[in-house]
Design a protein around this motif. Structure first.
Motif, PDB file in Angstrom:
ATOM      1  N   TYR A 158      24.415 -28.132  29.396  1.00  0.00           N
ATOM      2  CA  TYR A 158      25.172 -29.114  28.771  1.00  0.00           C
ATOM      3  C   TYR A 158      24.397 -30.872  28.404  1.00  0.00           C
ATOM      4  O   TYR A 158      22.865 -30.611  28.696  1.00  0.00           O
ATOM      5  N   PHE A 159      24.528 -31.070  27.394  1.00  0.00           N
ATOM      6  CA  PHE A 159      23.697 -32.238  26.643  1.00  0.00           C
ATOM      7  C   PHE A 159      24.385 -33.261  26.583  1.00  0.00           C
ATOM      8  O   PHE A 159      25.396 -32.714  26.015  1.00  0.00           O
ATOM      9  N   MET A 160      24.574 -34.679  27.030  1.00  0.00           N
ATOM     10  CA  MET A 160      25.148 -35.751  26.607  1.00  0.00           C
ATOM     11  C   MET A 160      24.590 -36.899  25.329  1.00  0.00           C
ATOM     12  O   MET A 160      23.326 -36.904  25.663  1.00  0.00           O
ATOM     13  N   TRP A 161      24.922 -36.526  24.371  1.00  0.00           N
ATOM     14  CA  TRP A 161      24.242 -36.957  22.995  1.00  0.00           C
ATOM     15  C   TRP A 161      25.332 -38.073  22.703  1.00  0.00           C
ATOM     16  O   TRP A 161      26.964 -37.853  22.312  1.00  0.00           O
ATOM     17  N   GLU A 162      24.841 -39.301  21.881  1.00  0.00           N
ATOM     18  CA  GLU A 162      26.373 -39.348  20.649  1.00  0.00           C
ATOM     19  C   GLU A 162      26.749 -38.817  19.985  1.00  0.00           C
ATOM     20  O   GLU A 162      26.279 -38.148  18.738  1.00  0.00           O
ATOM     21  N   LYS A 163      28.112 -38.714  19.426  1.00  0.00           N
ATOM     22  CA  LYS A 163      28.996 -38.204  18.946  1.00  0.00           C
ATOM     23  C   LYS A 163      28.705 -37.970  17.964  1.00  0.00           C
ATOM     24  O   LYS A 163      28.931 -36.650  16.953  1.00  0.00           O
ATOM     25  N   PHE A 164      28.614 -38.819  16.674  1.00  0.00           N
ATOM     26  CA  PHE A 164      28.520 -39.444  15.678  1.00  0.00           C
ATOM     27  C   PHE A 164      26.910 -38.048  15.127  1.00  0.00           C
ATOM     28  O   PHE A 164      26.662 -38.261  14.130  1.00  0.00           O
ATOM     29  N   THR A 165      26.050 -38.165  15.259  1.00  0.00           N
ATOM     30  CA  THR A 165      24.453 -37.835  15.892  1.00  0.00           C
ATOM     31  C   THR A 165      24.706 -36.812  16.056  1.00  0.00           C
ATOM     32  O   THR A 165      23.970 -35.768  15.284  1.00  0.00           O
ATOM     33  N   THR A 166      25.318 -36.215  16.741  1.00  0.00           N
ATOM     34  CA  THR A 166      25.319 -34.687  17.154  1.00  0.00           C
ATOM     35  C   THR A 166      26.046 -33.812  16.116  1.00  0.00           C
ATOM     36  O   THR A 166      25.848 -32.941  16.228  1.00  0.00           O
ATOM     37  N   GLN A 234      24.923 -37.264   7.872  1.00  0.00           N
ATOM     38  CA  GLN A 234      25.868 -36.908   7.719  1.00  0.00           C
ATOM     39  C   GLN A 234      27.506 -36.848   7.149  1.00  0.00           C
ATOM     40  O   GLN A 234      27.587 -37.143   5.770  1.00  0.00           O
ATOM     41  N   ASP A 235      28.765 -36.069   7.127  1.00  0.00           N
ATOM     42  CA  ASP A 235      29.319 -35.366   6.372  1.00  0.00           C
ATOM     43  C   ASP A 235      30.432 -37.543   6.168  1.00  0.00           C
ATOM     44  O   ASP A 235      30.172 -38.585   7.266  1.00  0.00           O
ATOM     45  N   ILE A 236      30.362 -37.574   5.240  1.00  0.00           N
ATOM     46  CA  ILE A 236      31.211 -39.270   5.177  1.00  0.00           C
ATOM     47  C   ILE A 236      32.159 -39.642   5.563  1.00  0.00           C
ATOM     48  O   ILE A 236      32.885 -40.438   6.385  1.00  0.00           O
ATOM     49  N   ASN A 237      33.100 -38.391   5.584  1.00  0.00           N
ATOM     50  CA  ASN A 237      34.257 -38.528   6.512  1.00  0.00           C
ATOM     51  C   ASN A 237      34.272 -38.942   8.684  1.00  0.00           C
ATOM     52  O   ASN A 237      35.230 -40.032   8.557  1.00  0.00           O
ATOM     53  N   ASP A 238      33.048 -38.328   8.801  1.00  0.00           N
ATOM     54  CA  ASP A 238      32.624 -38.532   9.884  1.00  0.00           C
ATOM     55  C   ASP A 238      32.205 -40.098  10.030  1.00  0.00           C
ATOM     56  O   ASP A 238      32.256 -40.996  10.804  1.00  0.00           O
ATOM     57  N   GLN A 240      32.397 -42.708   8.043  1.00  0.00           N
ATOM     58  CA  GLN A 240      34.247 -43.407   8.192  1.00  0.00           C
ATOM     59  C   GLN A 240      34.677 -43.699   9.065  1.00  0.00           C
ATOM     60  O   GLN A 240      35.343 -44.789   9.488  1.00  0.00           O
ATOM     61  N   GLU A 241      35.192 -42.691   9.761  1.00  0.00           N
ATOM     62  CA  GLU A 241      35.214 -42.741  10.732  1.00  0.00           C
ATOM     63  C   GLU A 241      34.585 -43.290  11.628  1.00  0.00           C
ATOM     64  O   GLU A 241      34.669 -44.289  12.934  1.00  0.00           O
ATOM     65  N   TRP A 242      33.387 -42.981  12.102  1.00  0.00           N
ATOM     66  CA  TRP A 242      32.225 -43.969  12.707  1.00  0.00           C
ATOM     67  C   TRP A 242      32.315 -45.567  12.095  1.00  0.00           C
ATOM     68  O   TRP A 242      32.335 -46.664  13.461  1.00  0.00           O
ATOM     69  N   LEU A 243      32.630 -46.151  11.045  1.00  0.00           N
ATOM     70  CA  LEU A 243      32.634 -47.205  10.820  1.00  0.00           C
ATOM     71  C   LEU A 243      33.677 -48.372  11.307  1.00  0.00           C
ATOM     72  O   LEU A 243      34.445 -48.897  12.052  1.00  0.00           O
ATOM     73  N   SER A 244      34.508 -47.254  10.942  1.00  0.00           N
ATOM     74  CA  SER A 244      36.293 -47.469  11.751  1.00  0.00           C
ATOM     75  C   SER A 244      35.639 -48.399  13.204  1.00  0.00           C
ATOM     76  O   SER A 244      36.766 -49.071  13.691  1.00  0.00           O
ATOM     77  N   LEU A 245      36.049 -47.158  14.093  1.00  0.00           N
ATOM     78  CA  LEU A 245      35.502 -47.260  15.538  1.00  0.00           C
ATOM     79  C   LEU A 245      34.263 -48.627  15.871  1.00  0.00           C
ATOM     80  O   LEU A 245      34.590 -48.897  17.466  1.00  0.00           O
ATOM     81  N   THR A 246      33.224 -48.835  14.932  1.00  0.00           N
ATOM     82  CA  THR A 246      32.441 -49.602  16.130  1.00  0.00           C
ATOM     83  C   THR A 246      32.762 -50.796  14.890  1.00  0.00           C
ATOM     84  O   THR A 246      32.629 -50.975  14.268  1.00  0.00           O
ATOM     85  N   GLU A 247      31.674 -52.113  16.259  1.00  0.00           N
ATOM     86  CA  GLU A 247      32.097 -53.425  16.158  1.00  0.00           C
ATOM     87  C   GLU A 247      30.416 -54.301  16.583  1.00  0.00           C
ATOM     88  O   GLU A 247      30.194 -53.510  17.727  1.00  0.00           O
ATOM     89  N   TRP A 248      29.836 -54.704  15.784  1.00  0.00           N
ATOM     90  CA  TRP A 248      28.953 -55.342  16.044  1.00  0.00           C
ATOM     91  C   TRP A 248      28.786 -56.705  16.611  1.00  0.00           C
ATOM     92  O   TRP A 248      29.912 -57.006  16.593  1.00  0.00           O
TER      93      TRP A 248
END
Length: 284
Positions: A158-166, A234-238, A240-248
């Motif tokens: 198994y391998f752990m990596w950032e969800k949206f990158t993979t 990346q899929d644009i829906n993914d 948009q989900e990532w942007l909604s979850l991420t705060e700088w």
């Protein structure tokens, strides 16, 4: 013009740096900021800071904390991404593993020791009540491409990596994601070598001012979702989900949060001691 070397992973989190570089914003301040992609991730960047190959790193919080305690002559000067990183737990799509319990005691592919993929394997093990000595085994793979080959070849499970990158790799049927493991703290910080802090504080202040102006408005850049989707395949829906979850963030990580990171790593026997806040951070 002052040359400054900065490193980070070639992922969507760092697009703001690319945009400011493309716009020539540092050159107008007489700074030649040179970006270096670190495909090997956190451990590779820690070595870059130690060797002087880079002056600044946009790096996982837990990784740089561990390495500063281990002697890396650097300090954290700012949180870059405030929200946690969502680590996907991946197996080869053809493997028999279906649940997180199935990979207990199996080989985890990690980019290198001290990397985020290494440290988060401990967090995942703790979250699931595993024996940290008996149920964790590691195979060093250096990067994502090698992780794919290693899981396909059966040398790791198994391998752990950032969800949206993979996610594109999951969509293509190469990986199967069997779970997620969010980091318990803000995911990315900006770390700077002590030498650069001591000798180029004004340049550092200018660089941070420029990038912070962009991250404050990042989500409101016209068609930013399409830009990310195209650039990072990346899929644009993914996206948009990532942007909604991420705060700088534009602030220095606070003391209670950094204490929590250290205590978690200490309890997992990843670090030998907990250091005072001012030995890990520098306030601009």
């Amino acid at each position: 013009m002052k040359k400054v070397n900065i490193g980070g992973v070639p992922e969507h989190f760092n697009l703001a740096w690319y945009l400011t570089l493309k716009n020539g914003e540092y050159k107008t301040e007489d700074i030649n900021l040179r970006w270096h992609d670190y495909y090997g991730g956190t451990g590779d960047m820690c070595q870059g800071l130690r060797s002087g190959d880079i002056d600044i790193a946009v790096i996982l919080t837990e990784g740089i904390v561990k390495d500063i305690i281990a002697g890396n002559p650097s300090k954290i000067v700012q949180t870059f991404v405030q929200t946690p990183l969502i680590w996907g737990i991946h197996v080869d799509a053809k493997s028999p593993f279906k649940t997180i319990e199935d990979i207990k005691g199996k080989n985890a592919a990690i980019s290198r020791y001290g990397s985020g993929s290494h440290l988060m394997a401990y967090i995942n093990a703790k979250n699931n009540g595993w024996d940290l000595e008996q149920d964790l085994r590691f195979e060093v793979v250096k990067n994502l491409d090698n992780a794919i080959k290693t899981l396909q070849g059966g040398k790791a499970d198994y391998f752990m990596w950032e969800k949206f990158t993979t996610k594109p790799i999951v969509d293509d049927g190469v990986f199967r994601r069997i779970g997620n493991c969010p980091s318990p703290w803000p995911c990315f910080v900006i770390a700077v070598s002590n030498d650069f802090i001591d000798n180029h504080k004004d340049d550092l202040e200018t660089i941070l001012r420029i990038i912070n102006e962009t991250t404050r408005e990042f989500k409101y850049i016209p068609s930013i979702d399409k830009t990310i989707a195209i650039r990072y395949e990346q899929d644009i829906n993914d996206v948009q989900e990532w942007l909604s979850l991420t705060e700088w963030s534009q602030e220095l990580i606070d003391e209670p949060t950094l204490d929590m990171v250290q205590k978690e790593l200490y309890n997992l026997s990843i670090i030998p001691e907990v250091l005072p806040y001012d030995q890990l951070t520098y306030s601009i």
